[in-house]
Structure formats: C-alpha cells, structure tokens
Design an enzyme around this catalytic site. Structure first.
Site, mmCIF file in Angstrom:
data_model
loop_
_atom_site.group_PDB
_atom_site.id
_atom_site.type_symbol
_atom_site.label_atom_id
_atom_site.label_comp_id
_atom_site.label_asym_id
_atom_site.label_seq_id
_atom_site.Cartn_x
_atom_site.Cartn_y
_atom_site.Cartn_z
ATOM 1 N N GLN A 106 0.815 -1.209 0.000
ATOM 2 C CA GLN A 106 0.000 0.000 0.000
ATOM 3 C C GLN A 106 0.854 1.267 0.000
ATOM 4 O O GLN A 106 0.318 2.380 0.081
ATOM 5 C CB GLN A 106 -0.927 -0.006 1.224
ATOM 6 N N HIS A 172 -1.324 0.340 5.657
ATOM 7 C CA HIS A 172 -1.895 1.345 6.571
ATOM 8 C C HIS A 172 -0.931 2.495 6.870
ATOM 9 O O HIS A 172 -0.717 2.864 8.018
ATOM 10 C CB HIS A 172 -2.350 0.689 7.874
ATOM 11 N N GLU A 264 -15.520 4.174 8.702
ATOM 12 C CA GLU A 264 -15.998 5.247 9.563
ATOM 13 C C GLU A 264 -15.818 6.629 8.944
ATOM 14 O O GLU A 264 -14.845 6.878 8.230
ATOM 15 C CB GLU A 264 -15.221 5.250 10.889
ATOM 16 N N TYR A 274 -10.568 7.478 19.634
ATOM 17 C CA TYR A 274 -11.583 6.955 18.716
ATOM 18 C C TYR A 274 -11.685 5.429 18.742
ATOM 19 O O TYR A 274 -12.451 4.859 17.973
ATOM 20 C CB TYR A 274 -11.335 7.514 17.316
ATOM 21 N N TYR A 285 -10.549 -9.790 10.578
ATOM 22 C CA TYR A 285 -10.640 -10.558 9.334
ATOM 23 C C TYR A 285 -10.765 -12.058 9.596
ATOM 24 O O TYR A 285 -11.330 -12.783 8.766
ATOM 25 C CB TYR A 285 -9.422 -10.288 8.450
#
Length: 391
Positions: A106, A172, A264, A274, A285
């Site tokens: 990513q 991420h 979200e 949060y 997962y």
C-alpha cells in the site's frame, strides 16, 4: 429521500507477511478503460467527462491557475494542464525533485496539497512511504514548485515530519494532509500500520491524527502531551486514515477503513480516543469479534459507519455553487465498492446520503475551481473524471 446503493463485500487478501491486507487499498493493475464512464448512466445527477489518464494515481491538488498536481503510487508527480474543450487534450509534465519512495504493498507517493499561500510561496506539501532503519514509515515533505526552460521541479525539498516508530510491513500508512483554518498549522494522518496496538500507544504517532506547524514542528493538544503522548498527537485510536478535510465552520472530518466492516466517518475533536483496536463497528478478518461502539464506553463513536464496507479513499467537503444542494456535504471515493459516496452533514452531525456506482475503484475526490467534482480512478490506467451538472 436520497437513494443509497448497498456495496458488495470483497474477499479478504492476506499479505505475504501474514498480516491482513485491505483489499480496498491494494494497487490493482488494469488496462485503461476505453468505454464511457458507467457513472454517466441515465438517472444519476451528474454528467461524467474523462479528462486524462494516469498510472495508479493517488492524490491531486488544484493550483490557482486551474492546473493540477497529481501523484502516482509508483513515485511520480505530474503537473497536468486539463482539457477545457470537447476536442482538446490534457497535457502532463513530470515534476522533478521528488524523494525516492517505497511503493511495495500500500506504499508509494501519496498525498499532495498546494499551500494556502501558493500564489506567493509556490510551496507544495506531499507525503510518501519510505524504507529505513527498523522498517518502513510515512514522511511529510515540502518543496517549492519551479517552472522554467528545464521543465517543472520541486526545489528545496525538506523533510518536515516522519512517523515513529518505523515498523515492518507495507500497509496502513495513511499520509493525508489538510491545512488548519488558522493558517498556522496542518493536520497529518499516520495509520497504525496493521499493528493494532500502536493506535493506543501514547509514544507512537501511528494510528493518530497529528497537528504540526507549517514547518513540521509538533503542535498537538496540550491535554494529551501532559499525559505523556507524543507532542504532535491531536487524536488517537485510529486505523487507516485515508481522508481528512476541514469544513467551512472549521470542523475537522476524517474517514478511515475499518477491519471486516466498520468503515468510519469521524468528527475529530482534540484529545479524543476513537477506540481502535479496542472498539469498532466491524470484526477482525479472522472472524473474531470486536466490541461495538456504545454510549459510555469512553471512546468517541463515528458519526457514520458502513457494514458492508465502502472502502473509503479520499475525502472532500463540498463548498461549490455547481451543486448547491450538496453544499457542506462530504464526498468519499469508494475503492472496493467502486463508488462515489455522499454524506449529509448538518453542523456537527452526519448521516448517509447517496452512493453512486462508478464502475471503477475511486481513489480520490476533489472540488474544482468552478464547483465541478473531480475523481481519480485507482490502478494502472486510472482516469481523471470531471463530474458536472447534466446539460
């Protein structure tokens, strides 16, 4: 009433290292589509015009003269002069001076945002993932755009901030940038790198919204700093924060990918937790349950969540005149859901609005100078699409 189209859950990919890889954020190589955009189908509230094609585009920012800077995941930034007429062609110029980035998984060259005073300063802020001692992480840079007979380039590129700690893996990173209303600060997102616990670790910047000065110095909330948090931390308990934007009232909105379910939209309040990975409206997962957000649990709940997921990409607050009915609403690019998502905003409250099928993974969404909505498709041959009022 606005129509909402449910998206289809996607299969879970597993990275080679064994950590779950968000299918929504993976780079999928596909040939550039040649047919008219599916989103131009009858009944949708905008016309769609393909304007240019890029190689796995990740982010875009408009310059005051109407041109655009676009980042590509592989490490290239381009300056695009956009087509304005029916028979005109967009032109792109490579921008030199970009630091090397690591595009595995990513990772890659990520966000790009022109400084609020770009007309005067020519400064550009951008982010990307790099490999270094101890693993990999996301960095924030700034450089000055120069154009002359030698082409376009960023000069005086300076590293402003680096995530801490660097860790193993390729997921991420987050890396989104938004300028604060005071003109003296910016917000920078650091994902939790698929490591879960760093989102609650006060010393790590991972899994956090950070506030920095324009020169990259930590300027988080004193409330958290007094509790031993890294001095840049503004809020914490986040997962993969791929969109952040400030509305006309100064409210800071953020969207992030949940695990299996639980995407979200959050209203970011300084000092708040949060919840990730202690609470989520999704599940792990591997099927293990995660407690849902509930009143009184000590965590800030999302304003909107999705299950099945939309796999949110970029985030934009609409403020234009072309679509007055959507002024103040949030627009989100949907990756696995291949959609453009609108969230109704009323002050500090939000609810689901529309979800329009786009036929391709949508990585980024921005507002143009004339109030048109612009979206970038993900992957090889990803198109830049201009959404306007139907004729």
């Amino acid at each position: 009433m606005h129509r909402t189209i449910a998206c289809t859950a996607v299969a879970v990919l597993v990275a080679a290292c064994g950590a779950p890889q968000d299918p929504a954020n993976a780079n999928i190589a596909e040939a550039a589509p040649t047919a008219a955009a599916p989103a131009a189908a009858e009944g949708l509230p905008f016309a769609v015009t393909p304007v240019a094609t890029f190689d796995a585009p990740w982010a875009m920012t408009f310059l005051p003269d109407g041109r655009m800077l676009v980042t590509e995941k592989g490490g290239r930034m381009v300056l695009a002069t956009l087509a304005s007429g029916q028979n005109s062609t967009s032109a792109t110029t490579p921008v030199g001076g970009i630091p090397a980035t690591d595009s595995a998984g990513q990772g890659g060259l990520m966000d790009v945002v022109a400084a609020p005073d770009f007309d005067r300063s020519k400064l550009v802020y951008f982010s990307g993932s790099v490999a270094g001692p101890g693993g990999k992480g996301v960095k924030l840079w700034r450089g000055r755009l120069v154009e002359d007979s030698k082409g376009a380039r960023l000069e005086g590129v300076t590293e402003l901030f680096s995530a801490t700690p660097f860790v193993s893996g390729d997921g991420h990173y987050s890396g989104r940038i938004a300028f604060a209303p005071d003109g003296q600060h910016l917000f920078f997102t650091n994902g939790e790198r698929q490591k879960f616990d760093p989102a609650q670790d006060p010393k790590a910047t991972l899994g956090k919204v950070l506030r920095l000065t324009l020169d990259g110095k930590p300027a988080g909330t004193p409330e958290l700093a007094s509790k031993g948090f890294h001095p840049a931390v503004w809020s914490y308990g986040h997962r993969n924060l791929l969109g952040i934007a400030v509305d006309a009232n100064g409210n800071l909105w953020e969207q992030e990918m949940g695990p299996k379910g639980g995407d979200e939209v959050n209203l970011i309040v300084a000092g708040r937790n949060y919840g990730w990975p202690k609470v989520s409206n999704g599940s792990h997962y591997d099927g293990r349950d995660i407690p849902d957000h509930k009143p009184g649990d000590g965590f800030e709940a999302p304003k909107v969540s999705w299950n099945p997921v939309i796999s949110p990409g970029g985030l934009m607050v609409y403020s234009g005149a072309m679509f007055p009915e959507w002024k103040g609403d949030l627009f989100i690019g949907g990756l696995s859901s291949q959609s453009l998502v609108r969230v109704d905003v009323d002050g500090t409250n939000a609810r689901k609005g529309d979800q329009w099928p786009m036929g391709e993974r949508i990585r980024e969404v921005e507002q143009g100078p004339d109030g048109a909505i612009w979206v970038l498709e993900d992957g090889e041959g990803g198109r830049l699409l201009k959404l306007t009022k139907p004729a």
